[in-house]
Design a protein around this motif. Structure first.
Motif, short mmCIF file in Angstrom:
data_model
loop_
_atom_site.label_atom_id
_atom_site.label_comp_id
_atom_site.label_asym_id
_atom_site.label_seq_id
_atom_site.Cartn_x
_atom_site.Cartn_y
_atom_site.Cartn_z
N PRO A 1 0.85 -1.20 0.00
CA PRO A 1 0.00 0.00 0.00
C PRO A 1 0.88 1.25 0.00
CG PRO A 1 0.10 -0.95 2.20
CD PRO A 1 0.84 -1.89 1.29
N PRO A 2 0.34 2.36 -0.49
CA PRO A 2 1.11 3.62 -0.44
C PRO A 2 1.49 3.95 1.00
CG PRO A 2 -0.86 3.88 -1.77
CD PRO A 2 -0.97 2.55 -1.09
N GLU A 3 2.63 4.60 1.16
CA GLU A 3 3.08 5.05 2.48
C GLU A 3 3.37 6.54 2.40
OE1 GLU A 3 6.10 2.84 4.56
OE2 GLU A 3 5.61 1.02 3.43
N GLU A 4 2.95 7.27 3.44
CA GLU A 4 3.20 8.71 3.49
C GLU A 4 3.95 9.07 4.76
OE1 GLU A 4 0.29 11.82 2.23
OE2 GLU A 4 0.46 12.43 4.34
N PHE A 5 4.89 9.98 4.62
CA PHE A 5 5.68 10.48 5.73
C PHE A 5 5.63 12.00 5.69
CE2 PHE A 5 7.25 6.39 4.45
CZ PHE A 5 7.44 5.73 5.65
N ARG A 6 5.56 12.62 6.86
CA ARG A 6 5.54 14.08 6.95
C ARG A 6 6.79 14.55 7.69
NH1 ARG A 6 0.91 17.13 6.10
NH2 ARG A 6 -0.78 15.87 5.29
N TYR A 7 7.34 15.65 7.19
CA TYR A 7 8.55 16.22 7.77
C TYR A 7 8.34 17.70 8.02
CZ TYR A 7 10.38 11.98 5.69
OH TYR A 7 10.57 10.67 5.33
N ARG A 8 8.89 18.18 9.12
CA ARG A 8 8.88 19.62 9.36
C ARG A 8 9.79 20.29 8.35
NH1 ARG A 8 10.95 20.37 14.93
NH2 ARG A 8 11.23 22.46 14.16
N ARG A 9 9.47 21.51 7.98
CA ARG A 9 10.27 22.24 7.01
C ARG A 9 11.52 22.82 7.66
NH1 ARG A 9 8.56 26.64 4.86
NH2 ARG A 9 9.90 26.39 3.08
N PHE A 10 12.51 21.97 7.87
CA PHE A 10 13.82 22.46 8.30
C PHE A 10 14.87 21.49 7.76
CE2 PHE A 10 12.97 19.37 11.40
CZ PHE A 10 13.99 19.23 12.32
N ARG A 11 16.08 22.00 7.57
CA ARG A 11 17.12 21.28 6.84
C ARG A 11 17.41 19.86 7.32
NH1 ARG A 11 20.54 24.84 3.40
NH2 ARG A 11 19.53 26.86 3.45
N PRO A 12 17.43 19.58 8.63
CA PRO A 12 17.71 18.20 9.05
C PRO A 12 16.69 17.18 8.52
CG PRO A 12 18.06 19.70 10.88
CD PRO A 12 17.43 20.51 9.77
N ASN B 1 14.57 21.00 -1.93
CA ASN B 1 13.93 22.10 -2.66
C ASN B 1 12.73 22.64 -1.89
OD1 ASN B 1 15.71 22.02 -4.77
ND2 ASN B 1 14.33 21.01 -6.19
N ALA B 2 11.91 21.74 -1.36
CA ALA B 2 10.71 22.17 -0.64
C ALA B 2 11.09 22.91 0.65
CB ALA B 2 9.84 20.96 -0.30
N VAL B 3 12.10 22.42 1.34
CA VAL B 3 12.50 23.01 2.61
C VAL B 3 13.23 24.34 2.41
CG1 VAL B 3 14.07 22.69 4.58
CG2 VAL B 3 12.54 20.84 3.88
N ILE B 4 14.16 24.37 1.48
CA ILE B 4 15.02 25.55 1.31
C ILE B 4 14.38 26.63 0.46
CG2 ILE B 4 17.23 26.33 0.35
CD1 ILE B 4 18.31 23.49 1.13
N VAL C 1 6.28 19.09 4.88
CA VAL C 1 6.48 18.50 3.56
C VAL C 1 6.01 17.06 3.68
CG1 VAL C 1 8.20 17.82 1.84
CG2 VAL C 1 8.46 19.98 3.07
N ALA C 2 5.17 16.62 2.76
CA ALA C 2 4.66 15.25 2.78
C ALA C 2 5.29 14.47 1.63
CB ALA C 2 3.15 15.24 2.65
N VAL C 3 5.77 13.27 1.92
CA VAL C 3 6.35 12.40 0.91
C VAL C 3 5.53 11.12 0.86
CG1 VAL C 3 8.41 11.14 0.17
CG2 VAL C 3 8.65 13.34 1.34
N THR C 4 5.01 10.80 -0.32
CA THR C 4 4.19 9.60 -0.50
C THR C 4 4.86 8.67 -1.49
OG1 THR C 4 2.19 10.92 -0.12
CG2 THR C 4 1.89 8.74 -1.11
#
Length: 135
Positions: free
Chosen positions: A5-16, A51-54, A64-67
């Motif tokens: 199944p698809p998997e989604e991960f969310r990240y805060r918008r900061f360089r790490p 690109n999304a973060v910077i 930022v969401a990555v699926t």
């Protein structure tokens, strides 16, 4: 062949978040039996999330969401942010090519992936790419 199944991960918008997203991409590739795509996937995700973060001009605290989605002979990944603007490949002049500190990310995604594109959203956009196995 198992269908995941698809998997989604969310990240805060900061360089790490870029480093974490790259490690997660490798993990997904290994868990899905796509070991041959792990390096290219990690590199492509690193560039898209960076690109999304910077470069993304989004509200403070946004994510930022990555699926990841399995496709025939590989996978499709989508990086969604809530920032304005449309990413484009920048053509660097010969004099800039050796010294430019940025501007190569989407060219690298283009080289690593089978195809890629941008989907405008009501708020923000999604940049996606598809990586195919080399069999």
């Amino acid at each position: 062949m198992r269908i995941y199944p698809p998997e989604e991960f969310r990240y805060r918008r900061f360089r790490p978040a870029v480093k974490v997203a790259r490690a997660t991409a490798r993990d997904v590739a290994h868990r899905w039996g796509l070991d041959d795509l792990a390096d290219d996937l990690a590199s492509a995700i690193g560039e898209l999330v960076a690109n999304a973060v910077i470069h993304g001009q989004a509200a403070r605290g946004s994510h930022v969401a990555v699926t990841y989605r399995p496709i025939r002979h590989g996978l499709r990944v989508e990086v969604r942010d809530w920032a304005t603007g449309t990413p484009q490949i920048h053509e660097l002049a010969d004099a800039e090519r050796d010294f430019a500190e940025s501007g190569r990310g989407l060219a690298m995604v283009d080289a690593l992936s089978h195809r890629w594109g941008v989907i405008p959203r009501v708020i923000g956009k999604s940049v996606w790419c598809e990586l195919k196995r080399r069999r």
